[in-house]
Design an enzyme around this catalytic site. Structure first.
Site, mmCIF file in Angstrom:
data_model
loop_
_atom_site.group_PDB
_atom_site.id
_atom_site.type_symbol
_atom_site.label_atom_id
_atom_site.label_comp_id
_atom_site.label_asym_id
_atom_site.label_seq_id
_atom_site.Cartn_x
_atom_site.Cartn_y
_atom_site.Cartn_z
ATOM 1 N N GLU A 190 8.649 -0.982 -1.071
ATOM 2 C CA GLU A 190 7.981 0.024 -0.082
ATOM 3 C C GLU A 190 8.506 1.588 0.120
ATOM 4 O O GLU A 190 7.628 2.203 0.357
ATOM 5 C CB GLU A 190 7.732 -0.830 1.252
ATOM 6 C CG GLU A 190 7.181 -1.989 1.220
ATOM 7 C CD GLU A 190 7.234 -3.085 2.237
ATOM 8 O OE1 GLU A 190 6.390 -3.451 2.836
ATOM 9 O OE2 GLU A 190 8.536 -3.095 2.844
ATOM 10 N N ALA B 178 15.377 -5.890 2.227
ATOM 11 C CA ALA B 178 15.811 -5.767 3.630
ATOM 12 C C ALA B 178 17.142 -6.374 3.850
ATOM 13 O O ALA B 178 17.726 -7.372 3.224
ATOM 14 C CB ALA B 178 14.788 -6.581 4.757
ATOM 15 N N GLY C 280 11.629 -4.172 0.842
ATOM 16 C CA GLY C 280 11.738 -2.750 1.374
ATOM 17 C C GLY C 280 12.000 -1.825 0.772
ATOM 18 O O GLY C 280 11.536 -0.682 1.003
ATOM 19 N N GLU D 237 9.118 -11.048 -0.461
ATOM 20 C CA GLU D 237 9.292 -11.631 0.925
ATOM 21 C C GLU D 237 8.548 -13.095 1.122
ATOM 22 O O GLU D 237 8.999 -13.812 1.861
ATOM 23 C CB GLU D 237 8.410 -10.613 1.798
ATOM 24 C CG GLU D 237 9.024 -9.394 2.241
ATOM 25 C CD GLU D 237 8.540 -8.119 0.928
ATOM 26 O OE1 GLU D 237 8.837 -7.221 1.378
ATOM 27 O OE2 GLU D 237 7.962 -8.633 -0.064
#
Length: 255
Positions: free
Chosen positions: A109, A63, A106, A129
């Site tokens: 993901e 992210a 992310g 994270e």
């Protein structure tokens, strides 16, 4: 340059994340553009498979930390990020992730939300994270367990373990590993091969296999049977059978 680029190659749509200066970090705008591009390809009858990629150094390194730093719980609750991920998952044609370099947070993901992953030898997969005092929020604790198992997923999420490309292959996170100079070509070749198949069959197979992860076996079998029966109402089914009997290549119409 826009942060997301698109191209078409016959029946394959290519989406390229284009933030090299930020290692293709995913902010809200980038995610929205990826989803909109995927939906546009999904709505185009000439496009039958999507390839999603970054560059050799990074598929997506996570992210956008600056955006996270400026966010709070209310902004997260009011944002449409969850809806965007759901829209991406609802795309009916197959999506192949072509991954090289960093595929973290992310980015990992996003790759796992695709249907298949082709990795270069330099690919590194992780959910770091925990280092920011947060946790995966777009499927990282769920899809990762289904891909690599509980123990490895725990280590990746709790202790920031990264998987090499070949470890990811051993744990069935990726389909295959190829030299870095070939990873996108390999993904495009796979996409082109699938694009030559019966389009409605491809869509129904994707839906049925995804149901195997969402529903109990009994429900999945019922869904599979329903989709199987529906294909007998298509012109492509008749064409496929005729082509087999006539010993020729089928001419798929997608109807």
């Amino acid at each position: 340059m826009p942060p997301v680029l698109t191209e078409t190659h016959d029946h394959v749509g290519l989406i390229r994340i284009n933030r090299p200066e930020r290692l293709n970090a995913l902010n809200s705008d980038v995610i929205r553009r990826i989803v909109e591009a995927a939906e546009a390809f999904d709505a185009d009858p000439d496009i039958r498979v999507i390839v999603l990629t970054g560059n050799e150094k990074a598929f997506a390194a996570g992210a956008d930390i600056q955006e996270l730093a400026e966010s709070d719980v209310v902004q997260q609750l009011l944002s449409d990020r969850l809806t965007l991920w759901q829209r991406f998952q609802a795309v009916k044609i197959p999506i192949i992730a072509a991954v090289s370099g960093w595929c973290l947070g992310g980015g990992n993901e996003l790759a796992m939300a695709c249907d298949m992953i082709i990795a270069s030898e330099t690919a590194r997969f992780g959910q770091p994270e925990i280092n920011l005092g947060i946790m995966p929020g777009a499927g990282g604790t769920q899809r990762l367990v289904r891909a690599v198992g509980k123990a490895v997923a725990m280590e990746m999420a709790l202790n920031s373990r990264f998987l090499t490309a070949y470890e990811a292959l051993d744990y069935h996170l990726v389909n295959r590993v190829v030299p870095v100079e070939l990873y996108l070509e390999e993904a495009m070749n796979l996409a082109a091969s699938i694009a030559r198949r019966a389009p409605l069959s491809v869509r129904h197979i994707k839906e049925a296999i995804n149901q195997a992860f969402e529903a109990p076996l009994s429900q999945g079998l019922l869904d599979e049977r329903r989709l199987f029966y529906l294909l007998f109402a298509t012109e492509d089914m008749r064409e496929g059978v005729r082509a087999f009997l006539e010993k020729r290549q089928p001419r798929w119409q997608g109807r």
